[in-house]
Design a protein around this motif. Structure first.
Motif, PDB file in Angstrom:
ATOM      1  N   MET A 280       0.842  -1.194   0.000  1.00  0.00           N
ATOM      2  CA  MET A 280       0.000   0.000   0.000  1.00  0.00           C
ATOM      3  C   MET A 280       0.880   1.248   0.000  1.00  0.00           C
ATOM      4  O   MET A 280       2.085   1.182   0.289  1.00  0.00           O
ATOM      5  N   GLY A 281       0.266   2.370  -0.331  1.00  0.00           N
ATOM      6  CA  GLY A 281       0.987   3.633  -0.297  1.00  0.00           C
ATOM      7  C   GLY A 281       1.166   4.126   1.134  1.00  0.00           C
ATOM      8  O   GLY A 281       0.418   3.745   2.042  1.00  0.00           O
ATOM      9  N   LEU A 282       2.150   4.991   1.310  1.00  0.00           N
ATOM     10  CA  LEU A 282       2.428   5.514   2.649  1.00  0.00           C
ATOM     11  C   LEU A 282       1.243   6.284   3.206  1.00  0.00           C
ATOM     12  O   LEU A 282       0.920   6.168   4.392  1.00  0.00           O
ATOM     13  N   ARG A 283       0.564   7.073   2.377  1.00  0.00           N
ATOM     14  CA  ARG A 283      -0.566   7.865   2.883  1.00  0.00           C
ATOM     15  C   ARG A 283      -1.706   6.971   3.357  1.00  0.00           C
ATOM     16  O   ARG A 283      -2.353   7.274   4.370  1.00  0.00           O
ATOM     17  N   ARG A 284      -1.959   5.899   2.629  1.00  0.00           N
ATOM     18  CA  ARG A 284      -3.013   4.975   3.091  1.00  0.00           C
ATOM     19  C   ARG A 284      -2.615   4.349   4.427  1.00  0.00           C
ATOM     20  O   ARG A 284      -3.438   4.219   5.329  1.00  0.00           O
ATOM     21  N   LEU A 285      -1.366   3.950   4.553  1.00  0.00           N
ATOM     22  CA  LEU A 285      -0.902   3.387   5.819  1.00  0.00           C
ATOM     23  C   LEU A 285      -1.060   4.401   6.942  1.00  0.00           C
ATOM     24  O   LEU A 285      -1.527   4.057   8.043  1.00  0.00           O
ATOM     25  N   GLN A 286      -0.733   5.639   6.694  1.00  0.00           N
ATOM     26  CA  GLN A 286      -0.858   6.673   7.717  1.00  0.00           C
ATOM     27  C   GLN A 286      -2.317   6.889   8.107  1.00  0.00           C
ATOM     28  O   GLN A 286      -2.628   7.066   9.297  1.00  0.00           O
ATOM     29  N   ARG A 287      -3.225   6.865   7.127  1.00  0.00           N
ATOM     30  CA  ARG A 287      -4.656   7.030   7.432  1.00  0.00           C
ATOM     31  C   ARG A 287      -5.168   5.873   8.281  1.00  0.00           C
ATOM     32  O   ARG A 287      -5.935   6.071   9.235  1.00  0.00           O
ATOM     33  N   LEU A 288      -4.781   4.646   7.938  1.00  0.00           N
ATOM     34  CA  LEU A 288      -5.209   3.482   8.715  1.00  0.00           C
ATOM     35  C   LEU A 288      -4.709   3.566  10.148  1.00  0.00           C
ATOM     36  O   LEU A 288      -5.445   3.278  11.100  1.00  0.00           O
ATOM     37  N   PHE A 289      -3.461   3.955  10.322  1.00  0.00           N
ATOM     38  CA  PHE A 289      -2.909   4.055  11.668  1.00  0.00           C
ATOM     39  C   PHE A 289      -3.605   5.159  12.459  1.00  0.00           C
ATOM     40  O   PHE A 289      -3.862   4.998  13.658  1.00  0.00           O
ATOM     41  N   ARG A 290      -3.903   6.273  11.821  1.00  0.00           N
ATOM     42  CA  ARG A 290      -4.590   7.353  12.527  1.00  0.00           C
ATOM     43  C   ARG A 290      -5.949   6.880  13.030  1.00  0.00           C
ATOM     44  O   ARG A 290      -6.333   7.136  14.173  1.00  0.00           O
ATOM     45  N   GLU A 291      -6.686   6.165  12.189  1.00  0.00           N
ATOM     46  CA  GLU A 291      -8.035   5.750  12.557  1.00  0.00           C
ATOM     47  C   GLU A 291      -8.051   4.609  13.558  1.00  0.00           C
ATOM     48  O   GLU A 291      -8.865   4.597  14.490  1.00  0.00           O
ATOM     49  N   TYR A 292      -7.133   3.650  13.406  1.00  0.00           N
ATOM     50  CA  TYR A 292      -7.209   2.435  14.212  1.00  0.00           C
ATOM     51  C   TYR A 292      -6.196   2.385  15.358  1.00  0.00           C
ATOM     52  O   TYR A 292      -6.469   1.753  16.385  1.00  0.00           O
ATOM     53  N   VAL A 293      -5.042   3.009  15.183  1.00  0.00           N
ATOM     54  CA  VAL A 293      -4.028   3.007  16.245  1.00  0.00           C
ATOM     55  C   VAL A 293      -4.018   4.339  16.992  1.00  0.00           C
ATOM     56  O   VAL A 293      -3.843   4.383  18.215  1.00  0.00           O
ATOM     57  N   GLY A 294      -4.214   5.416  16.261  1.00  0.00           N
ATOM     58  CA  GLY A 294      -4.191   6.742  16.864  1.00  0.00           C
ATOM     59  C   GLY A 294      -2.884   7.460  16.624  1.00  0.00           C
ATOM     60  O   GLY A 294      -2.845   8.684  16.516  1.00  0.00           O
ATOM     61  N   LEU A 295      -1.793   6.718  16.550  1.00  0.00           N
ATOM     62  CA  LEU A 295      -0.462   7.259  16.322  1.00  0.00           C
ATOM     63  C   LEU A 295       0.068   6.743  14.990  1.00  0.00           C
ATOM     64  O   LEU A 295      -0.304   5.663  14.541  1.00  0.00           O
ATOM     65  N   GLY A 296       0.940   7.513  14.363  1.00  0.00           N
ATOM     66  CA  GLY A 296       1.396   7.185  13.032  1.00  0.00           C
ATOM     67  C   GLY A 296       2.356   6.007  12.987  1.00  0.00           C
ATOM     68  O   GLY A 296       2.946   5.617  14.003  1.00  0.00           O
ATOM     69  N   PRO A 297       2.552   5.426  11.796  1.00  0.00           N
ATOM     70  CA  PRO A 297       3.457   4.278  11.681  1.00  0.00           C
ATOM     71  C   PRO A 297       4.891   4.619  12.067  1.00  0.00           C
ATOM     72  O   PRO A 297       5.597   3.781  12.633  1.00  0.00           O
TER      73      PRO A 297
END
Length: 251
Positions: A172-189
């Motif tokens: 996946m692209g970095l931006r998609r990974l960052q969005r997923l982490f924001r929504e589900y983890v709260g903190l960035g990769p």
């Protein structure tokens, strides 16, 4: 200010006990563990308990109050006094979202915060019924499992040091990974990678002497000072000071 001697060489165990337990099999994919802390400081001054950050959401119970506590960016301090106990449920990173009633309850909204559990769940859970409470609120969310697997990859792979590398390895692209982490983890990769690499530092400290130049190279740091700065910023003290918290190794 002199350092509290109760922080050093495992002395905190004289007044505090910490227990962990596994969740039942049907919740184990989303709940990482249960934990409990009890302390007895009667006749002693309050104790400043340092809590180092991990990318987890917790539901905690203390004095009849249920709270949802999000991940923190750096260490926090909890003041313990008198006699007391806290029970907690630690969710796997990325796996709290499927339980929340609020449709907009992204993990990013909880970073650095503790809020009444009723605001997130729509009702306040009871400690003795927490498993039934969670089962009743669990909603299917395949993305939670995806994010949890990515975080587990970070935890297990000490050679993974960059967010763009992580994104590529999961297609996946970095931006998609960052969005997923924001929504589900709260903190960035990037933060999550750094936290788990620094966790390895604390494990090596607990094991004994550390070759700092080798550790810095192993964990992707340019040099030892960069590693020490990162560790101090996140944990709140230098690696040398942190090492003093461990009980002496038996030989």
């Amino acid at each position: 200010m002199p350092r509290d001697a109760r922080e050093l060489r495992g002395a905190w165990a004289s007044f505090q006990s910490i227990r962990y337990a596994d969740p039942p099999p049907d919740l184990a994919g989303l709940v990482d563990h249960y934990w409990g802390v009890e302390w007895d400081l009667r006749g002693q001054p309050p104790y400043r308990q340092k809590v180092v950050p991990y990318p987890c959401v917790h539901v905690t119970f203390r004095d009849g109050e249920a709270l949802v506590t999000g991940p923190a960016r750096r260490h926090v301090v909890r003041v313990l006094e008198g006699r007391g106990r806290v029970f907690g449920v630690a969710f796997r990173p990325g796996c709290f979202r499927p339980f929340a009633d609020a449709a907009d309850a992204s993990a990013a909204m909880l970073v650095g915060r503790s809020v009444p559990a009723a605001e997130i769940f729509g009702a306040a859970p009871r400690e003795d019924e927490i498993e039934e409470f969670l089962r009743a609120r669990l909603r299917p969310d395949p993305l939670a499992g995806t994010v949890a697997a990515i975080v587990e990859h970070v935890r297990r792979d000490p050679h993974l040091t960059r967010a763009d590398q992580l994104a590529r390895e999961h297609g996946m692209g970095l931006r998609r990974l960052q969005r997923l982490f924001r929504e589900y983890v709260g903190l960035g990769p990037k933060w999550v990678i750094r936290r788990y690499r620094l966790h390895e530092v604390s494990e090596r400290l607990a094991a004994g002497a550390v070759d700092w130049a080798a550790v810095a190279a192993d964990l992707g740091y340019a040099d030892q000072p960069h590693l020490v700065r990162d560790f101090t910023a996140m944990v709140g003290e230098s690696p040398t000071a942190y090492a003093q918290r461990y009980a002496p190794q038996r030989r």
